[in-house]
Design an enzyme around this catalytic site. Structure first.
Site, PDB file in Angstrom:
ATOM      1  N   ASP A  84       1.890   5.929   6.296  1.00 47.24           N
ATOM      2  CA  ASP A  84       0.471   5.515   6.348  1.00 47.24           C
ATOM      3  C   ASP A  84       0.343   4.000   6.479  1.00 47.24           C
ATOM      4  O   ASP A  84       1.012   3.282   6.456  1.00 47.24           O
ATOM      5  CB  ASP A  84      -0.097   5.829   4.823  1.00 47.24           C
ATOM      6  CG  ASP A  84       0.614   5.209   3.630  1.00 47.24           C
ATOM      7  OD1 ASP A  84       1.883   5.166   3.586  1.00 47.24           O
ATOM      8  OD2 ASP A  84      -0.197   4.885   2.673  1.00 47.24           O
ATOM      9  N   GLU A 142       1.523   6.272   0.809  1.00 45.97           N
ATOM     10  CA  GLU A 142       2.106   5.404  -0.242  1.00 45.97           C
ATOM     11  C   GLU A 142       1.321   4.407  -0.589  1.00 45.97           C
ATOM     12  O   GLU A 142       1.396   3.775  -1.934  1.00 45.97           O
ATOM     13  CB  GLU A 142       3.227   4.729   0.412  1.00 45.97           C
ATOM     14  CG  GLU A 142       4.302   4.012  -0.333  1.00 45.97           C
ATOM     15  CD  GLU A 142       4.004   2.508  -0.740  1.00 45.97           C
ATOM     16  OE1 GLU A 142       4.147   2.048  -1.735  1.00 45.97           O
ATOM     17  OE2 GLU A 142       3.101   1.932   0.232  1.00 45.97           O
TER      18      GLU A 142
END
Length: 402
Positions: A84, A142
């Protein structure tokens, strides 16, 4: 490790280098926020499919897992990359700079994903040599609590996994160095919100009010005593108030409420829980003393990543055998947070830090900065480290359970 094995792995890493850089730049150009990594996950899925010899699944909407099952029984080794990006407007002028306004890869997850793809491409050609299984875990989200790792654990991605390895590129470490930490690597990363309810009024008549600004200022000052006077200096702890909001801009009005928020970083369960209790005692005591009320919301975030001693020793041996002692950088724990802890809490793991800083190239900006980037030479180190770890653990180990 023999010179022949080193030479072969060097050749394999060289063979995928252009691909890894191309993938990294694709991900950097097309970033997606946490829990929104649909195109990224699909690209990873299709790329893995092109390698063959992999069992590929989508355990959550925006994550991917690929299994490379060797010809002989053995351990199951998990390798993890996060995918991400962050809500930051990129200020780099690269040809491959983010094309998505307000979103960029400012923490290296684009490189992590590309490195693990390169590792998978190499290892599929080693299937006959692998004893056991390599499980490639491409994790979403994350950056935002509760994090994608926890969600993937609940989905069963660790079922049967014996040990895990994660790699994070670091802008604080010179390219060529590999950071290693025994025990705690990152801190418990918690956050809190405090609302102080007073009684507003005219600034010329403070005696008729219960001033939440004055009370809030005392709360901020006294929270610092938790670190200075309520915690052993041998325990690492940070309590930071990062927001103080009150009023509407009027210079002659004392507001009704104040809102505070911030971050707490700690190591160990006892210090973490002691800090929560002490914070509330301070907030309660100060507000009650002045006739105000309060709301205290404390959110336990990611737990501390703790490296397993045996797995860490395996990785230390791997680094020294592959690159020599001078490339190894022993480090102290970091106060940042990482949701790799959700994996490390379940199976013995090692989280490694690979240098990506290069001052000669102007690659000096910290993580989460609008001009963050990595020296792409570090991608080679990441791929090589993953491949050497597999070679160390899964091509010479005894059968699982022995």
């Amino acid at each position: 490790m023999s010179i022949i094995e080193k030479h072969l792995i060097n050749e394999w890493v060289n063979s995928v280098e252009d691909d890894v850089i191309r993938w990294r730049r694709y991900f950097h150009r097309n970033p997606e926020l946490s829990f929104q990594e649909e195109k990224t996950a699909q690209y990873v899925y299709e790329t893995l499919q092109s390698f063959g010899n992999l069992e590929i699944s989508r355990p959550t909407k925006t994550s991917v897992v690929a299994r490379l099952i060797g010809k002989q029984p053995g351990k199951v080794l998990g390798l993890r990359a996060d995918m991400d990006a962050l809500a930051i407007q990129e200020e780099n002028d690269f040809e491959f700079a983010s094309q998505i306004p307000g979103v960029m890869h400012a923490c290296g997850h684009d490189a992590h994903t590309a490195m693990l793809l390169g590792t998978a491409k190499i290892l599929v050609s080693m299937k006959d040599q692998i004893k056991g299984e390599v499980r490639f875990i491409f994790q979403h989200a994350e950056e935002i609590h509760p994090g994608g790792a926890q969600e993937m654990v609940r989905a069963g991605v660790l079922d049967g996994v014996d040990l895990m390895i994660g790699i994070h590129l670091m802008s604080t470490i010179p390219v060529g160095k590999i950071g290693l930490i025994y025990g705690p690597v990152t801190a418990n990363s918690d956050r809190f919100n405090i609302t102080i309810q007073g009684k507003g009024g005219h600034a010329s008549q403070p005696e008729l009010t219960i001033d939440p600004l004055a009370i809030g200022a005392q709360v901020v000052t006294n929270l610092q005593q938790i670190v200075a006077r309520n915690t052993s200096p041998l325990d690492k702890l940070v309590v930071s108030v990062t927001n103080f909001q009150a009023g509407n801009g009027a210079y002659n009005v004392i507001p009704d409420t104040v809102k505070l928020s911030g971050s707490v970083r700690s190591f160990g369960k006892e210090v973490r829980e002691h800090t929560v209790k002490t914070m509330e005692q301070i907030i309660k005591g100060i507000t009650e003393a002045h006739g105000a009320t309060y709301e205290f919301d404390y959110c336990h975030g990611y737990g501390s990543v703790v490296n397993d001693e045996n797995v860490t020793k395996l990785m230390e041996d791997t680094i020294v055998e592959r690159w020599g002692q001078d490339r190894l950088l022993p480090m102290s724990p970091l106060m940042g947070g990482e949701d790799f802890s959700a994996f490390a809490d379940k199976v013995p793991s090692c989280f490694l830090l690979v240098g990506a800083r290069n001052e000669e190239k102007g690659i000096i900006y910290p993580h989460h900065h609008p001009r963050f980037t990595v020296d792409e030479d570090s991608l080679r180190d990441g791929v090589a480290l993953f491949v050497h770890a597999v070679q160390k653990i899964l091509t010479s180990n005894k059968n699982k359970g022995d």
